[in-house]
Design a protein around this motif. Structure first.
Motif, PDB file in Angstrom:
ATOM      1  N   THR A 222       0.806  -6.346   4.345  1.00  0.00           N
ATOM      2  CA  THR A 222       0.198  -7.487   3.588  1.00  0.00           C
ATOM      3  C   THR A 222       1.117  -7.898   2.547  1.00  0.00           C
ATOM      4  OG1 THR A 222      -1.953  -6.589   4.280  1.00  0.00           O
ATOM      5  CG2 THR A 222      -1.916  -8.240   2.418  1.00  0.00           C
ATOM      6  N   PRO A 223       1.420  -9.117   2.233  1.00  0.00           N
ATOM      7  CA  PRO A 223       2.153  -9.663   0.984  1.00  0.00           C
ATOM      8  C   PRO A 223       1.197  -9.525  -0.295  1.00  0.00           C
ATOM      9  CG  PRO A 223       2.225 -11.418   2.963  1.00  0.00           C
ATOM     10  CD  PRO A 223       1.100 -10.265   3.256  1.00  0.00           C
ATOM     11  N   LEU A 248       5.853  -6.175   0.556  1.00  0.00           N
ATOM     12  CA  LEU A 248       4.945  -6.214   1.758  1.00  0.00           C
ATOM     13  C   LEU A 248       4.212  -4.774   1.763  1.00  0.00           C
ATOM     14  CD1 LEU A 248       7.020  -7.607   4.761  1.00  0.00           C
ATOM     15  CD2 LEU A 248       5.262  -8.554   3.293  1.00  0.00           C
ATOM     16  N   GLY A 249       2.773  -4.963   1.480  1.00  0.00           N
ATOM     17  CA  GLY A 249       1.884  -3.810   1.829  1.00  0.00           C
ATOM     18  C   GLY A 249       1.715  -2.684   0.633  1.00  0.00           C
ATOM     19  N   ILE A 339      -7.247  -5.913  -6.179  1.00  0.00           N
ATOM     20  CA  ILE A 339      -7.611  -6.773  -4.844  1.00  0.00           C
ATOM     21  C   ILE A 339      -8.990  -7.512  -5.264  1.00  0.00           C
ATOM     22  CG2 ILE A 339      -8.288  -6.747  -2.510  1.00  0.00           C
ATOM     23  CD1 ILE A 339      -6.699  -4.223  -2.247  1.00  0.00           C
ATOM     24  N   ASP A 340      -8.838  -8.832  -5.020  1.00  0.00           N
ATOM     25  CA  ASP A 340     -10.156  -9.470  -5.438  1.00  0.00           C
ATOM     26  C   ASP A 340     -10.936  -9.761  -4.171  1.00  0.00           C
ATOM     27  OD1 ASP A 340     -12.280 -11.189  -5.830  1.00  0.00           O
ATOM     28  OD2 ASP A 340     -10.881 -12.939  -6.439  1.00  0.00           O
ATOM     29  N   PRO A 341     -11.946  -8.760  -3.786  1.00  0.00           N
ATOM     30  CA  PRO A 341     -12.603  -8.725  -2.440  1.00  0.00           C
ATOM     31  C   PRO A 341     -13.405  -9.998  -2.321  1.00  0.00           C
ATOM     32  CG  PRO A 341     -14.033  -7.387  -4.180  1.00  0.00           C
ATOM     33  CD  PRO A 341     -12.461  -8.014  -4.943  1.00  0.00           C
ATOM     34  N   PRO A 348      -2.934  -9.640  -3.400  1.00  0.00           N
ATOM     35  CA  PRO A 348      -3.030  -8.577  -4.285  1.00  0.00           C
ATOM     36  C   PRO A 348      -1.923  -8.350  -5.176  1.00  0.00           C
ATOM     37  CG  PRO A 348      -3.471  -7.979  -1.849  1.00  0.00           C
ATOM     38  CD  PRO A 348      -3.014  -9.405  -1.791  1.00  0.00           C
ATOM     39  N   VAL A 349      -2.116  -7.754  -6.264  1.00  0.00           N
ATOM     40  CA  VAL A 349      -1.225  -7.671  -7.343  1.00  0.00           C
ATOM     41  C   VAL A 349      -0.935  -6.211  -7.782  1.00  0.00           C
ATOM     42  CG1 VAL A 349      -0.619  -8.283  -9.765  1.00  0.00           C
ATOM     43  CG2 VAL A 349      -1.886  -9.827  -8.459  1.00  0.00           C
ATOM     44  N   LYS A 350       0.415  -5.977  -7.688  1.00  0.00           N
ATOM     45  CA  LYS A 350       0.622  -4.431  -8.075  1.00  0.00           C
ATOM     46  C   LYS A 350       1.058  -4.530  -9.757  1.00  0.00           C
ATOM     47  CE  LYS A 350       2.537  -2.911  -3.663  1.00  0.00           C
ATOM     48  NZ  LYS A 350       3.220  -1.743  -3.049  1.00  0.00           N
ATOM     49  N   HIS A 351       0.130  -3.951 -10.489  1.00  0.00           N
ATOM     50  CA  HIS A 351       0.148  -4.073 -11.894  1.00  0.00           C
ATOM     51  C   HIS A 351       1.161  -2.807 -12.621  1.00  0.00           C
ATOM     52  CE1 HIS A 351      -2.925  -7.179 -12.380  1.00  0.00           C
ATOM     53  NE2 HIS A 351      -3.704  -6.404 -11.705  1.00  0.00           N
ATOM     54  N   THR A 352       2.424  -3.478 -12.593  1.00  0.00           N
ATOM     55  CA  THR A 352       3.380  -2.163 -13.357  1.00  0.00           C
ATOM     56  C   THR A 352       3.180  -1.759 -14.377  1.00  0.00           C
ATOM     57  OG1 THR A 352       5.005  -3.899 -14.104  1.00  0.00           O
ATOM     58  CG2 THR A 352       5.071  -3.327 -11.674  1.00  0.00           C
TER      59      THR A 352
END
Ligand code: FEO
Ligand code: CA
Ligand code: CA
Ligand code: CA
Length: 678
Positions: A222-223, A248-249, A339-341, A348-352
Motif C-alpha cells: 500500500t502506498p 510501498l507498504g 492511519i486514518d481509519p 498512511p504516514v510513517k512518522h520518522t
C-alpha cells in the motif's frame, strides 16, 4: 512474534561472524555494567535466584514496592471479578465460566460484500489483499456514533507462517525457500499489514458489516508517505523514489496505538527479517572496512539492526527487498505508521520523528501540558524504551492540526537508575555524543539510527521491551519485558535484575505529579514472572496469586473501562517449560492485592494471545489469537512434529478437515450481558 523467530532461526545469526553468535554478546554493543550489576554481584546469583535476600537487598533489586505482601496503599481500583480459569494446554481456547469467546474474523474471511467464502486452496495475492490478513496482533476499536453498538475495528497482521498457509510447503527450516514461488510471496505480502472493518452489535452479538464504507486492507504494497526529520533525506531515497518521500507498504505490524483524534498507529517491529542479499557472505563482510567490505555507508546501520536477516525471500521477486540492489529500502521500515481509519482513501504516514527500531507498540496520551506523549518499546534483547513528546499541543476540535502532532517533537530513551529513578535522555542531533565525530550528521541520522544514538547515550538495555502502556486512570506507565535468555549475571542491571531471564517482568513507571513530559520519573518492579513455587525462578507475585494465575513472558497489555490492567502472554516455545498455553490475565496494580494475577482466557496449542482491547462500555473484549498450532508443537506429546497445512497440530477454530488452523479475532462477552469482570 515469538522469541524463537526473533533470533534463533535468523539467517543473519547463522551467517554472521562467530563472535556475534556467542551467547552473551548481543547485537547491542553497549556493554557497560550498571550500578545494578554491581549490586547483583554483591549478592551471589544463588541468593538472588533462591529469593533468600534480605528485605533491604530485595528492595534494592526489585524496587521499593516489590515486597508486595503487606504493602499498604489506598485501594484505588476494584479487582477484576470472575472465577479463575484452570491453566493447561489443549487444541481449543477456554474462557472463564459465565463468558463466551466467539470468532468475529478469521484469516481469509471476506472484508467486502462482493466476495465468496474462503478457500485456502484458491488463495491468490489479489484475493488475500481483500481478505482478513494473517497473524492478527494489535486491535483498536473506534466507536461510530454514540450508541456504542457500531464501530471501526483496526487489526494488525504481523507476519505469516507459510508452511501452514500453503499446501505442499512442509519445510523444516525457515530459511528453506525452495518451494516458495512468486505467487506465494504475493499472498504473503498481502497477508501482512492492517485490516479496517466496520462492525455492529445486534442482540448482544457483534458481526462484520461487509458493505461498511471504511472497510479497507492495508498491505506490504500500500502506498504511504514519510514525514518528520528523515523524510526526503538522502538515506531514504531509492531508485523508485528519488525524493525519499514515498514507500510501498508496512511490515511486521505488531502492537500499536490509537490517538485522541481517532487515528490508528501501527508499529513496524521485526523489519530486518524481510531483507536479503544475493552474496552468501554479505553479512560476514559487513564488518570488513573498505572496498572488500559490503553494505557501503549503511554497513554500521545494517549490523546494528541485523539487516539483512532473510526470514522471507521477497527479495527474490521484489528487488527493493534485496539490499544489494536497493540499499536504502531498509531505512524505510521500522517506523510508526499513522492511519486514518475513517477515510479509506487516506494515505498512511510513517512518522520518522518517533525513531526507527523494532517498535512493539505506540500508545499515547495527552499530557496535562497539552502535548502528546507516546511510549514505545524496542523488542529485541538488550534494546531500549523510548518516549516521544510532541512539539505542539493538542487542540480538541482541530483534527487537521492534531494529525500533524506526531510529525515534530523530542524523542528520548530511558535510563533506569539503581535508586528507583529513571531519566529520559533526549536523542537530539548536535547534543552530547550525537555529532559528526560519531557518524551523526543530522536529526535524520539520529532517527534512522535511533538504536546507535541510544547506545551512545548509555540508555538501559532491557529484557525485550514489548507494550509500554500508560494507565488512563492512574497515569502510571507499565513497561512489559517479555524475557531475555541471554542476559548474563555480569550484565544484569537495576531494572533487569535476573540473569537468564526466561520468564520476564513488568516495570511500573511513575511520572512526577502526573507530568509525562518530565525529564525524570520513578520506577518500580510490579511483577517478576515465572512459577512462584520454584525458588530458583526468583519470581515475585502477590501471594494471593494461584498456581493457575502466574504467568510467563508477558507481551501485550490493556486497561479495561474500569482502569484495571490485563496482560496477554507470548511464551513462544517457552510454554514447554511452564506447561501453560498463552493466555490473558487480570492483574491488580493497587492496594493490598497489588501484583496478584488471575487467568481469564487461554488460547489453543501453539498460539499467543494478542491485542486485548476493551470497548468503552466495558462490555466487550477483543482478543487476537495468533499463530495457532505453531509454537512448540514439535515437543507437545499428543502431536510431536511440526505443523503443516496438511497436518497441523490443531485445526482451530474451525475444526474442519482440509481447513488449516486460522489466526482469529475473538469477541469476549459476558453471557446474559453486562460489564466484563465487574
Ligand atoms: Fe511482535 Fe514483540 O511481539
Ligand atoms: Ca508477540
Ligand atoms: Ca507483541
Ligand atoms: Ca497494549
Amino acid at each position: 512474534m515469538s522469541g524463537t523467530m526473533h533470533d534463533d532461526e535468523s539467517a543473519y545469526e547463522s551467517k554472521a561472524a562467530a563472535a556475534e553468535a556467542a551467547d552473551d554478546i548481543p547485537n547491542n554493543p553497549n556493554t557497560e555494567r550498571s550500578i545494578g550489576a554491581v549490586i547483583a554481584r554483591r549478592f551471589s546469583r544463588r541468593d538472588i535466584l533462591k529469593g533468600s535476600l534480605g528485605v533491604a537487598a530485595a528492595t534494592t533489586l526489585f524496587g521499593a514496592n516489590a515486597l508486595i505482601a503487606g504493602r499498604a496503599e489506598a485501594q484505588a481500583l476494584p479487582s477484576a471479578n470472575f472465577k479463575e480459569l484452570a491453566a493447561g494446554v489443549d487444541e481449543r481456547h477456554h474462557i472463564a465460566e459465565g463468558y463466551a469467546a466467539d470468532v468475529l474474523f478469521s484469516w481469509g474471511d471476506p472484508i467486502f460484500d462482493d466476495m465468496t467464502a474462503f478457500d485456502p486452496h484458491k488463495l491468490t495475492g489479489e484475493e488475500q489483499a481483500r481478505r482478513f490478513g494473517y497473524n492478527n496482533d494489535y486491535v483498536a476499536f473506534f466507536p461510530l456514533g454514540n450508541a456504542g453498538d457500531r464501530g471501526l475495528l483496526c487489526i494488525n497482521h504481523e507476519y505469516v507462517n507459510s508452511e501452514v498457509i500453503f499446501p505442499g510447503i512442509n519445510r523444516l527450516k525457515r530459511s528453506d525457500f525452495s518451494k516458495i514461488t512468486a505467487a506465494h510471496v504475493s499472498v504473503e505480502m498481502a497477508a501482512h499489514g492492517v485490516t479496517v472493518a466496520e462492525i455492529v452489535r445486534e442482540d448482544d452479538r457483534w458481526r462484520p458489516v461487509l458493505n461498511g464504507k471504511s472497510n479497507r486492507r492495508i498491505t506490504a504494497s500500500t502506498p504511504m508517505t514519510f514525514d518528520g526529520p528523515a523524510a526526503g533525506h538522502a538515506r531514504m531515497k531509492t531508485s523508485t523514489d528519488p525524493e525519499g518521500l514515498r514507500v510501498l507498504g508496512t511490515l511486521n505490524n505488531c502492537a500499536g496505538g490509537h490517538t485522541p483524534w481517532g487515528t490508528y498507529l501501527t508499529a513496524e517491529e521485526n523489519f530486518h527479517g524481510y531483507f536479503s542479499a544475493d552474496a552468501p557472505d554479505f553479512v560476514d563482510k559487513l564488518r570488513v572496512a573498505g572496498p572488500s567490505g559490503t553494505g557501503g555507508a549503511e554497513a554500521r546501520s545494517y549490523l546494528r539492526n541485523r539487516i539483512p536477516s532473510a526470514w522471507y525471500n521477497w527479495g527474490s521477486y521484489h528487488t527493493r527487498f534485496n539490499v544489494e540492489r536497493e540499499p536504502h529500502e531498509p531505512n524505510r521500515f521500522g517506523w510508526i505508521v499513522e492511519i486514518d481509519p475513517s477515510d479509506p482513501t487516506s494515505t498512511p504516514v510513517k512518522h520518522t520523528a518517533l525513531g526507527r527500531f523494532s517498535h512493539e507498540g505506540a500508545e499515547c496520551l495527552v499530557d496535562k501540558s497539552g502535548r502528546i506523549v507516546l511510549y514505545s518499546g524496542d523488542d529485541a534483547r538488550f534494546e531500549y524504551i523510548y518516549r516521544f513528546v510532541s512539539r505542539d499541543r493538542y487542540r480538541e476540535s482541530d483534527r487537521a492540526h492534531n494529525m500533524r502532532l506526531l510529525s515534530e517533537g523530542t524523542l528520548s530513551v530511558a535510563r533506569y537508575n539503581e535508586d528507583g529513578t529513571l531519566d529520559w535522555l533526549p536523542l537530539v542531533f548536535g547534543e552530547g555524543p550525537l555529532t559528526p565525530e560519531n557518524g551523526f550528521h543530522s536529526q535524520a541520522d539520529v532517527v534512522i539510527d535511533a538504536r546507535i544514538a541510544a547506545d551512545l547515550l548509555k540508555a538501559t538495555p532491557m529484557d525485550r521491551p514489548e507494550d509500554v502502556q500508560p494507565s488512563p486512570r492512574t497515569g502510571k506507565v507499565y513497561a512489559i519485558l517479555t524475557n531475555n535468555d541471554r542476559r548474563t549475571a555480569a550484565r544484569t542491571n537495576a531494572a533487569n535484575p535476573r540473569p537468564e531471564n526466561a520468564f520476564g517482568h513488568i516495570i511500573e513507571m511513575t511520572p512526577p505529579d502526573g507530568d509525562h513530559v518530565a525529564a525524570r520519573f520513578t520506577w518500580d518492579m510490579l511483577i517478576a514472572c515465572g512459577d512462584p513455587a520454584v525458588a530458583e525462578v526468583g519470581a515475585r507475585w502477590n501471594p494471593a496469586t494461584t498456581a493457575d494465575g502466574w504467568f510467563s513472558s508477558p507481551d501485550n497489555c490493556a486497561f479495561d473501562a474500569d482502569g484495571r490492567l490485563w496482560i496477554a502472554t507470548d511464551q513462544g516455545t517457552g510454554w514447554l517449560k511452564t506447561g501453560k498455553a498463552d493466555g490473558l490475565y487480570a492483574v491488580d496494580t493497587e492496594g493490598s492485592l497489588r501484583g496478584r494475577s488471575r487467568l481469564f482466557f487461554r488460547g489453543p496449542i501453539g498460539a499467543e494471545v494478542c491485542g486485548p482491547c476493551f470497548t468503552p462500555d466495558g462490555e466487550t473484549l477483543f482478543l487476537a489469537v495468533q499463530h495457532p498450532g505453531i509454537d512448540g508443537v514439535h515437543a507437545w506429546k499428543p502431536f510431536a512434529r511440526p505443523s503443516t497445512f496438511e497436518d497441523p497440530a490443531t485445526r482451530w477454530p474451525d475444526f474442519e478437515p482440509d481447513m488449516p488452523p486460522r489466526p482469529s479475532l475473538l469477541v469476549v462477552r459476558r453471557k446474559g450481558g453486562g460489564r466484563i469482570a465487574s
